[in-house]
Write an enzyme that holds these catalytic residues in place. Structure first.
Site, PDB file in Angstrom:
ATOM      1  N   GLN A 186       0.829 -10.990  -3.344  1.00  0.00           N
ATOM      2  CA  GLN A 186      -0.568 -10.629  -3.139  1.00  0.00           C
ATOM      3  C   GLN A 186      -1.179 -10.139  -4.443  1.00  0.00           C
ATOM      4  OE1 GLN A 186       0.084  -7.614  -0.044  1.00  0.00           O
ATOM      5  NE2 GLN A 186      -1.047  -8.958   1.340  1.00  0.00           N
ATOM      6  N   HIS A 188      -8.344  -1.028   0.605  1.00  0.00           N
ATOM      7  CA  HIS A 188      -7.361  -2.088   0.336  1.00  0.00           C
ATOM      8  C   HIS A 188      -8.158  -3.337   0.021  1.00  0.00           C
ATOM      9  CE1 HIS A 188      -4.091  -0.159   2.960  1.00  0.00           C
ATOM     10  NE2 HIS A 188      -5.173   0.517   3.271  1.00  0.00           N
ATOM     11  N   HIS A 200      -5.384  -1.120  -4.543  1.00  0.00           N
ATOM     12  CA  HIS A 200      -5.814  -0.017  -3.693  1.00  0.00           C
ATOM     13  C   HIS A 200      -6.675   0.897  -4.523  1.00  0.00           C
ATOM     14  CE1 HIS A 200      -2.330  -1.762  -1.714  1.00  0.00           C
ATOM     15  NE2 HIS A 200      -3.076  -1.570  -0.644  1.00  0.00           N
ATOM     16  N   ARG A 207       7.471 -11.315   4.743  1.00  0.00           N
ATOM     17  CA  ARG A 207       7.129 -11.126   6.148  1.00  0.00           C
ATOM     18  C   ARG A 207       7.929 -12.121   6.974  1.00  0.00           C
ATOM     19  NH1 ARG A 207       0.601 -10.095   5.496  1.00  0.00           N
ATOM     20  NH2 ARG A 207       0.874  -8.286   4.145  1.00  0.00           N
ATOM     21  N   ASP A 253      -2.979  -7.613  -5.072  1.00  0.00           N
ATOM     22  CA  ASP A 253      -3.282  -6.480  -4.207  1.00  0.00           C
ATOM     23  C   ASP A 253      -3.763  -5.296  -5.029  1.00  0.00           C
ATOM     24  OD1 ASP A 253      -3.421  -5.254  -1.793  1.00  0.00           O
ATOM     25  OD2 ASP A 253      -1.261  -4.961  -1.551  1.00  0.00           O
ATOM     26  N   LYS A 279     -12.278  -4.158   8.434  1.00  0.00           N
ATOM     27  CA  LYS A 279     -12.277  -4.928   7.195  1.00  0.00           C
ATOM     28  C   LYS A 279     -13.408  -5.944   7.143  1.00  0.00           C
ATOM     29  CE  LYS A 279      -9.246  -8.701   8.619  1.00  0.00           C
ATOM     30  NZ  LYS A 279      -7.870  -9.123   8.774  1.00  0.00           N
ATOM     31  N   CYS A 289       0.785  -1.234   0.000  1.00  0.00           N
ATOM     32  CA  CYS A 289       0.000   0.000   0.000  1.00  0.00           C
ATOM     33  C   CYS A 289       0.820   1.289   0.000  1.00  0.00           C
ATOM     34  CB  CYS A 289      -1.057   0.012   1.096  1.00  0.00           C
ATOM     35  SG  CYS A 289      -0.626  -0.838   2.609  1.00  0.00           S
TER      36      CYS A 289
END
Length: 670
Positions: free
Chosen positions: A413, A544, A417, A395, A415, A498, A366
């Site tokens: 991911q 997100h 945004h 991670r 991912d 979320k 992000c």
RNA sequence: GCCUCCUUAGCUCAGUCGGUAGAGCGUUUCACUCGUAAUGAAAAGGUCGCCAGUUCGAUUCUGGCAGGGGGCUCCA
């Protein structure tokens, strides 16, 4: 003493006149499968007198509540056996859980697999001795006196009344009301052979446990679920009404093991975890890479259609980015330690003449996407702006939690945004949720429920008003979806609430999938702005969202969901052509070439194996379409199908066969 | 990170009560092979996870490390 009065009970919906003091056993004595009764909604032992006017229902051993009681009582029998085997053992807690039970013990030496076998035998003796479970209310002082020598029980007695603080499973031991002790009474001698502080209820006797139980594993567990406490030794077990039920359960476990993506990943040559790379860092082999590419390609196509734009960002960054975003404050422990670079020292004195910089592997995408948003002035006309990336993140998962593809240290991911105005927020969230569900369905999942994770007061930034608005909006969108909604208080990330989509797979297990998070905070921290229609500068809202969560994990789920037998559009090899004999190799190659020309992943098996062996090999590889060609087919310009279930479709003209396969792949059917 | 168990051929696993190892599958080669889940034969393939210690000698015993399994805690 006056004679017992008659009282009225509502038994299984019908009014009944009975004598005062009537128990569940009196009502249901002839029905052995009734193990406890539900009295005004609460489960009670069969030997307890039922108060006047109460509604009474039978609870049978094979009902959900009945199974829980069975398992809880089995846990007691196990604990009794453990205290026979290990005189030094101190009791922790022993609740029922899904499909079974556990009991924690403080023992000098951990349990071995041999101990578990011996305990199973000792339990059978206890079961066969037909002990009764007898409930007895005690005062706190009495309880402390009787539980002297059982330090953990004493601690629980002290916690009574605060049982929500006591930790996992503890309220099963002490409950909220009076303290009770259960005595196990030998059927013949009437002697109390064992007792435990417990709120019950329990089976009337141990005989009902029969031989349909098993001790499954032992492991350590922190006392009261807290990392700071001592570790106790936990034994897990399972118990069922009949031996057949137990076998069916063990078969279910075996099926889950056969579907294990780590096992299938190796068998089907999809991926591996080379020791040389380190824990939780997978490599995808060509076949796994093909599956992954098919997954990603389709996702890209759908994202393009849904108005997303594609971006790419690096895997490492200077520390400042994660200081601004707040990640270093909140998740430093979950990040790989920094690389310190560009430091210059004086060669003679060793003094630092130029300070270096810390670079971090990125744990989230992000902040980088925010920089793209911020790279130039933005207009309200560009919103919603949807930035998508297959973003690789790293991670530093604790060593004990890394697990196959589902919990890794390096992952990608899917991912995105979304930057939008506050007015657009609700529509955008609704669209996004529908998009997510729709796309997951195309990958073969269709059984969903939602979870709404709300603020953790200990771990959050931003004002209450903002959180309230965000939470309310998400709740409205979730409710509008018509799906079951489960609350998850305190489960939110630090920057916003979320919704997560949970999916059930082919054998009923739930997996946390997509998340959609609303975020007012990062736009603040990054000072994101757009120019509104009235010329003013406004702050966008950020959403997100990730559908797969991580591509790796999603692939793990799909492998288990399909038990390795992917639908044709995802299968690494879609078609294997097997000539009946060498003479037909060229004929088969022509067919394969036609398929390849249509973009089908087709191969011909021209090896020196005999025909049936080739069928077997293709079968074990779980190839969706096996094409067979021999004399009869070649003469007719045809080919024969063999499907994964063993069924056949012979003599199909080649062009028709090709178009059937092409269509099946395009349909994305399962 | 904590507890516990495990690590022998590409895979699944035997085995050595301390004297450097074996099977099945897979791979390679040869022969065979015209209809729906295993044709036969031969060969290659292992510093017994890594590093120390004990010992005349360690794959075997002890310790450390790494990787894995099962739990606990955690999971932005």
């Amino acid at each position: 003493m006056s004679a017992p009065q008659n009282i009225t009970l509502i038994v299984d919906g019908e009014e009944n006149q009975v004598t005062e003091g009537t128990t569940g056993a009196d009502l249901y004595g002839t029905r052995r499968e009734v193990v406890v009764v539900r009295v005004d909604g609460e489960l009670k032992d069969l030997d307890q007198p039922i108060p006047a006017g109460a509604k009474v229902e039978a609870v049978t051993i094979d009902s959900a509540d009945g199974l829980n009681v069975l398992r809880h009582s089995t846990a007691h029998v196990m604990a009794q056996a453990v205290q026979q085997l290990r005189k030094d053992s101190k009791l922790g807690i022993g609740p029922y859980i899904t499909d079974g039970f556990y009991f924690d013990f403080d023992v000098d030496e951990p349990f071995t697999p041999e101990d578990l076998k011996q305990l199973e035998k000792m339990m059978l003796k206890i079961v066969n001795s037909n002990q009764r479970f007898v409930r007895r209310a005690v005062s706190e002082t009495e309880a402390l006196a009787e539980m002297a020598g059982e330090p953990y029980k004493e601690e629980l007695i002290g916690l009574k009344g605060h049982s929500d603080e006591a930790g996992e499973g503890a309220n099963i031991e002490v409950g909220a009301g009076e303290l009770t002790i259960y005595d196990n009474v030998d059927a013949k001698s009437g002697e109390v052979v064992w007792k435990d502080l417990c709120r019950g209820p329990h089976l009337p006797n141990t005989k009902l446990i029969s031989n349909a139980y098993a001790l499954t594993r032992s492991a350590a567990a922190y006392w009261r679920g807290n990392e700071k406490n001592k570790q106790l030794q936990r034994i897990y077990g399972t118990a069922w009404p009949t031996k057949d039920d137990l076998k069916a359960y063990q078969e279910r476990l075996a099926e889950a093991e056969r579907r294990d993506h780590r096992r299938l990943g190796a068998e089907l040559d999809l991926f591996s975890f080379p020791d040389e790379l380190g824990s939780g860092l997978p490599v995808f082999h060509p076949k796994g890479g093909t599956v992954r590419k098919a997954m990603e390609d389709y996702s890209r196509q759908r994202h393009t259609e849904a108005g997303y734009e594609f971006v790419y960002t690096p895997h490492i960054t200077k520390s400042n980015l994660y200081e601004v975003s707040g990640h270093l404050d909140w998740y430093r422990d979950g990040m790989f330690p920094p690389m310190h670079v560009d430091e210059t020292r004086d060669p003679e004195t060793g003094e630092v003449v130029k300070p270096g910089q810390d670079y971090y592997l990125k744990p989230m995408n992000c902040p980088m996407h925010n920089l793209i948003f911020r790279s130039r002035g933005r207009s309200y006309r560009e919103l919603p702006l949807r930035l998508f990336e297959f973003g690789s993140v790293y991670r530093y998962e604790k060593s004990g939690v890394v697990h196959g593809l589902t919990r890794v240290r390096g992952m990608t991911q899917d991912d995105a945004h979304i930057y939008c105005t506050r007015e657009q927020m609700k529509d955008e969230l609704t669209t996004t949720l529908n998009f997510v569900l729709d796309l997951l369905k195309d990958y073969g999942l269709d059984d969903f429920f939602l979870e709404l994770s709300t603020k953790d007061p200990e771990k959050s930034v931003g004002s209450d008003e903002v959180w309230d608005e965000a939470t309310r909006t998400l709740a409205e969108v979730a409710e509008a979806s018509g799906l079951e909604l489960v609350p998850d208080p305190g489960g939110a990330a630090f920057y916003g609430p979320k919704i997560s989509v949970q999916a059930r797979d082919a054998i009923g297990r739930t997996w946390q999938m997509s998340t959609i998070q609303l975020d007012f905070n990062l736009p603040e921290r990054f000072e994101l702005e757009y120019q509104a229609a009235d010329g003013s500068r406004q702050r966008p809202v950020m959403i997100h969202r990730a559908l797969f969560g991580s591509v790796e994990r999603f692939m793990g789920l799909l492998i288990e969901h399909y038990a390795g037998a992917f639908p044709a559009w995802l299968a690494p090899v879609q078609v294997v052509g097997i000539p009946v004999a060498e003479t037909f190799n060229d004929y088969m190659l022509e067919i394969v070439a036609k398929l390849r020309a249509q973009g089908i992943r087709a191969e011909a098996d021209l090896g020196s194996d005999r025909f049936p062996k080739k069928i077997r090999t293709a079968s074990k590889d779980k190839v969706p379409f096996v094409l067979i060609a021999g004399g009869e087919d070649a003469e007719a310009g045809a080919v024969s199908f063999r499907f994964r279930d063993g069924s056949q479709d012979n003599g199909i003209p080649v062009d028709e066969a090709v178009s059937r396969i092409v269509q099946a792949v395009a349909r994305r059917g399962n």
